[in-house]
Design an enzyme around this catalytic site. Sequence first.
Site, PDB file in Angstrom:
ATOM      1  CG  ASP A   1      52.994  17.381  70.805  1.00 51.14           C
ATOM      2  OD1 ASP A   1      51.843  17.850  70.787  1.00 51.14           O
ATOM      3  OD2 ASP A   1      53.970  17.995  71.271  1.00 51.14           O
TER       4      ASP A   1
ATOM      5  CD1 TRP B   1      49.315  25.746  73.031  1.00 49.60           C
ATOM      6  CD2 TRP B   1      49.864  27.801  73.761  1.00 49.60           C
ATOM      7  NE1 TRP B   1      50.555  25.669  73.607  1.00 49.60           N
ATOM      8  CE2 TRP B   1      50.926  26.922  74.070  1.00 49.60           C
ATOM      9  CE3 TRP B   1      49.967  29.136  74.137  1.00 49.60           C
ATOM     10  CZ2 TRP B   1      52.083  27.333  74.706  1.00 49.60           C
ATOM     11  CZ3 TRP B   1      51.123  29.543  74.789  1.00 49.60           C
ATOM     12  CH2 TRP B   1      52.173  28.654  75.055  1.00 49.60           C
TER      13      TRP B   1
ATOM     14  CB  CYS C   1      50.660  15.798  73.873  1.00 53.23           C
ATOM     15  SG  CYS C   1      51.319  17.470  73.918  1.00 53.23           S
TER      16      CYS C   1
ATOM     17  CG  ASP D   1      52.255  23.228  75.745  1.00 48.98           C
ATOM     18  OD1 ASP D   1      52.524  22.106  76.192  1.00 48.98           O
ATOM     19  OD2 ASP D   1      52.363  23.515  74.542  1.00 48.98           O
TER      20      ASP D   1
ATOM     21  CG  ASP E   1      58.821  16.822  74.959  1.00 48.18           C
ATOM     22  OD1 ASP E   1      58.709  17.493  73.920  1.00 48.18           O
ATOM     23  OD2 ASP E   1      57.841  16.456  75.641  1.00 48.18           O
TER      24      ASP E   1
END
Length: 697
Positions: free
Chosen positions: A452, A173, A498, A520, A340
């Site tokens: 997401d 990540w 995502c 991210d 978002d």
Amino acid sequence: MVEVGEDGRTWLLSGPTSSYALRLTGRDELLHLYWGPRVTLRDAEALAAGPPPPARGFESPLDGREEYPVAGGPRFVRPALAVRDSTVHGTEWRYTGAAVGEDELQVHFRDPLHQLGISLTYRLRGDVVERSAVLVHEGGVRAPALDVLRMDSATWTLPVRDGWRLTQVHGRWGAESRLARSALGYGEQVIGSGRGHTGHQHLPWVALDAEEGAGEEHGEVYSCALAWSGSWRIAVHRLPDGAVQITGGVGHDDSGVTVLQPRTALVTPVFAGLYSGGGFGGASRAWHAYQRDHVIPGAETVRPVLYNSWEATRFDIAEEQQRTLAHRAADLGVELFVVDDAWFGGRVDDRTGLGDWTPNPDRFPHGLAPLAEEVHRLGMRFGIWVEPEMVNPDSDLYRAHPDWVQHQPGRARTEFRNQLVLDLAREDVRAHLYRQLHRLLDSAPIDYVKWDFNRSFTDAGRPAGPGAGEPSWAHVGALYDLIDRLRAAHPAVAFESCSGGGGRVDLGILSRTDQVWTSDNTDPLDRLAIQHGFSQLHPARVMAAWVTDSPNAQLNGRVSSPRFRFVSAMAGVLGIGGDLTRWSESERAEARDWVALYKEIRPTVQLGDLYRLRPPEGGLSAVQYVRGDDSVVLAWLQAQRYGEEPAPVRLRALDPAASYLCLDTGETHRGAVLLHRGLRTGLRCDLDAAVFRLRRV
Ligand code: DGJ
């Protein structure tokens, strides 16, 4: 083009620059013949006539030579297919025929004992060969169900060379897609994900070049990419004789893909392969063209500049505040405004609300429509974030249906980011999700969905019954079906994939989404390396990149100029993700200029051919995009050394006899000079960057 040999047992598939050949023996063994630069059918037939390998007591006559090695019979390599019933393990195949189309070949076999049929498919898309397999249980209703322990999409065989190098991208990540290259040892090297999604750890892609070494623009490169968004495995096996086989497919282990019931079929995703004689750069350009032409929906049109509110407002959002951001974004030239997380249910932090996809009445008292309409009035499209496959225990959905999540009876339910994964293998869960999302898209003029996925599978799997086996097999099938149905019902809505950044990027999800969130990590310097790795396989047309605030709030606190941040993000689909209420008037004026410049270069960046001129390994790095008579060069200087100007960057794909006007400096350059001496960037400061637009005159 597909050609068939005289005896009907040799097949040759040829793309513009490469060929692939296979051959069926008299014992119905399907052998690999050739993969490399384009050859003729006579060449392939000559290869087929070659002598068989010498018989040796301990060696399989088939290992390293078969198109699709299976469990059962005289084989010791990793099987692409392993099937068993209660008494017999493995399969034995009889050839039943082949179907030859313009650009497609299917070879069919039957196993009478297990009452199974298998079809191996080869489809040419340019020089990319898409391979997949279908297994059909033909048995009657009383025939036994079969355990499919493993079913890979394909095995690719590379020629024997003295040595091979393996290239992959690895990460985690916030640090996805970092390029790594090493010598390939004997035995197997395995990459993959057992996490239920593609994972941040690797793109499902490998590239191999032989020991003499390919470079960025020269040499032979073989690469393979899997079109699958769940757990997966690619095993690269260097056999004792130096041959290499690459086997890839669904699932990370061999504990069982599924139970195949009589009169049902199992279809694998595509495992695509590409031979390129043009080095790693040539391979990337061929993969990019393939995805733009055959994979990504609507890839002939450019993607808009978006604004995303995540880094600016996180969980603390309100309609009025989003309106303010929307006005600021429109003023910069943004074309798509995306709200978002935290607009829905009781979502005030990451502990609540996932699963309840209706607007939070305290935050959006009249729903999303008033904001969406305002965004439209400002001349932008309107987008919304969702995470449909997840639920927080603190949500109305979970309270009503605690049994709808992946779990093992009698075991604890593991939470990551305080959330659980919905069991998409259940019909009721799938129906509910479709209804909710369909209603959401009808409730307001929504043009864009950021989809997401913020945790991996841990408790998945049902020990018995339908859906048993590899959990992501059913989950990903249901996910694809859900997106496909929503796209069909709302054809004007675009989708972004995502997964906490780049945790679900692959050819499977890209065939039904319009762009992906790359990472991210929005630090513009780290991003150069992430984008470099990403670009090995995927084109700039899908690579979303945002300009965020400085110091970087999301990850590392690095301070960088708007110039460096913009030029870094302009290498993909430009977005802005900073808190615009805190940008000064002069910062906003500068941003306006960068956005306007990006819109000018966008067709070349998003739809052109990419040349990676210098990798982002400290010092000066640069990329060039070429489309027709236009070239765009983006250059970044990481750190200034000794007060010296970095060496000029040698450009690619120009006509040496032509002249090129640089719209940014007003200078005219000879093509030959740009190709051989190079373009002077004039960069002299730490974290500096520049854009050069060159037009043939
Ligand atoms: C992870 C994504 O990568 C971010 O961009 C943001 O959408 C958050 N999730 C929201 O929870």
